[in-house]
Design a protein around this motif. Structure first.
Motif, short mmCIF file in Angstrom:
data_model
loop_
_atom_site.label_atom_id
_atom_site.label_comp_id
_atom_site.label_asym_id
_atom_site.label_seq_id
_atom_site.Cartn_x
_atom_site.Cartn_y
_atom_site.Cartn_z
N TYR A 257 0.81 -1.22 0.00
CA TYR A 257 0.00 0.00 0.00
C TYR A 257 0.84 1.28 0.00
O TYR A 257 0.45 2.26 -0.61
CB TYR A 257 -0.94 0.01 1.21
N SER A 258 1.93 1.29 0.73
CA SER A 258 2.67 2.54 0.89
C SER A 258 3.44 2.90 -0.37
O SER A 258 3.80 2.03 -1.17
CB SER A 258 3.65 2.41 2.06
N GLY A 259 3.69 4.19 -0.52
CA GLY A 259 4.49 4.66 -1.63
C GLY A 259 5.98 4.53 -1.35
O GLY A 259 6.38 4.29 -0.20
N ARG A 261 8.37 6.76 -1.14
CA ARG A 261 8.91 7.75 -0.22
C ARG A 261 8.51 7.45 1.22
O ARG A 261 9.32 7.56 2.15
CB ARG A 261 8.42 9.14 -0.61
#
Length: 456
Positions: A257-259, A261
């Motif tokens: 889910y996380s990007g 950065r």
């Protein structure tokens, strides 16, 4: 003196390296045949010949120097043959204390004579070790420089030396492991000679407070290990309840889910938890978490101890989150991208892909990580020493205090301990049990990963 010798060997090896490299380059300049090794390998070979033999000799000398000097000094003391082992040990300790300048009483003439003899032997040994180490370095440098020739296989010699060093390092690691196991087994057998094995393994009372001297008043002692193991598994279970879902869910979020950065910032911050000293976690548990847990228990109408299993387990769970998160993240990352894309192509949502494709494929790595984290929790010391209790109880109440194997080991070995009574030897029996449990968990984890791992 030994520190200066190690520095001398390092400087000598570095100087010979540069000199041999330069000499090999000059020899190669006028060579009429094809050279075998680059000049750098001749420099490394000469440095190895200069430093390693002298280093090995110095280590062996330092290991045996004190024992030889002690034997020579004790042999020069008149009447020492009439003393028993304990008396000789006390006399030798007094001689060494006087030689180092620690005077607790006026030494006898025999002790002063032994001190002078010891100092003379140490002076002779210092001069001799310098001369011998320098001789080894000169002879080694001579051989290393003499071997320089266009056709000498210097690279093979260097690689062979590196291989021998790696074999030696592996042997040291193996022998260290065997030494640890042998010491645990030996002391545990001394304990079982005083306490029956059946009482230790199946007893339901743990009260190791027994009289260690004739003038002490204490109980008879009970060494049933079951309450101690029960408390250990209760705290470890609470820790896993905190760490397992948190670690796995954080790994899923960071992977799916996380990007980039956000992951680049959060993942190192999460790994910092693994680098915090456990004593800091212990202070946090005692000063912050334990009062909160006790207040929660009182508000719920329950009796809550100042040191509770819930406080120690919760903080321990926070500590082992990075273990599960990191290993689960590696397991998720090992699943091929094509499996995810195939699931999406069949119409599955991201949640369905995670539940039905990602988790089953990464399950062996996750299980292995959870078991390794469990073994880490069982062997934790500082948090449970500071936040758990000292009395062995068989209770499932998380607001009550319990004890663990590591707490009891620390408690039994604190203070002036003599290794001839069941109370002190019980620590080694507990250590052996803890070693067997953690070893079994590690083997199960490795076997699980090996058995169910799929190679994509």
């Amino acid at each position: 003196m030994s520190g200066y010798l190690f520095g001398l060997m390092a400087l000598g090896a570095i100087a010979i390296y540069f000199f041999a490299t330069s000499r090999a380059s000059s020899v190669y300049a006028g060579a009429q045949v094809k050279v075998h090794s680059r000049p750098i390998y001749h420099g490394l070979n000469a440095a190895i010949w200069t430093g390693i033999p002298a280093f090995v000799f110095l280590i062996l000398w330092l290991l045996g120097q004190n024992s030889i000097i002690n034997q020579l000094v004790m042999a020069s003391v008149p009447g020492v043959e009439t003393l028993d082992t304990a008396g000789r040990s006390i006399l030798l300790s007094e001689i060494r204390q006087v030689a180092s300048g620690n005077l607790f009483k006026e030494p006898t003439p025999q002790v002063l004579a032994a001190v002078e003899h010891m100092r003379s032997l140490e002076s002779i040994a210092s001069v001799a070790i310098v001369a011998v180490v320098a001789s080894f370095m000169v002879i080694g440098a001579f051989f290393g420089l003499k071997m320089i020739s266009p056709r000498y296989r210097a690279r093979h010699s260097v690689e062979r030396s590196v291989s021998y060093f790696m074999m030696f390092s592996s042997l040291v690691a193996i022998l260290t492991t065997f030494g640890i196991v042998a010491s645990l087994v030996y002391e545990a057998l001394q304990f079982f000679a005083k306490v029956p094995v059946t009482e230790f393994l199946f007893g339901l009372r743990w009260e190791p407070q027994i009289a260690m001297r004739a003038d002490q008043v204490a109980g008879q002692g009970a060494f049933g290990v079951i309450p101690v193991l029960f408390g250990t598994f209760v705290i470890s279970g609470l820790a896993m309840l905190v760490a397992t879902p948190t670690g796995i869910l954080s790994a899923i979020y960071l992977t799916e889910y996380s990007g980039p950065r956000f992951r680049a910032v959060v993942k190192p911050l999460l790994e910092i938890l693994a680098g915090i000293p456990t004593v800091v976690y212990g202070f946090f548990a005692v000063l912050t978490v334990a009062p909160l847990v006790r207040s929660l228990g009182i508000n719920l109408g329950l009796e809550a101890a100042p040191n509770s299993a819930l406080a120690a387990g919760a903080v321990m769970g926070v500590m082992i989150i990075p273990f599960i998160s990191s290993l689960s993240d590696d397991a998720f990352a090992a699943v091929p991208r094509a499996m995810r894309e195939g699931s999406y192509a069949l119409g599955a949502t991201k949640g369905e892909t995670i539940r039905k494709v990602l988790l089953p494929a990464a399950l062996p790595g996750i299980v292995g990580g959870v078991l390794l984290a469990l073994s880490r929790a069982i062997g934790e010391t500082m948090i449970v020493v500071m936040a758990a209790g000292l009395i062995a109880k068989m209770t499932l109440n998380p607001f009550d205090s319990v004890t663990t194997v590591t707490v009891q080991i620390v408690t039994l070995l604190i203070g002036d301990s003599e290794f001839d009574n069941p109370k002190t030897l019980a620590a080694f029996a507990l250590g052996l049990v803890l070693f067997i449990i953690t070893l079994g968990l590690n083997l199960i984890a490795l076997q699980t990963v090996r058995k169910y791992r799929e190679k994509y």
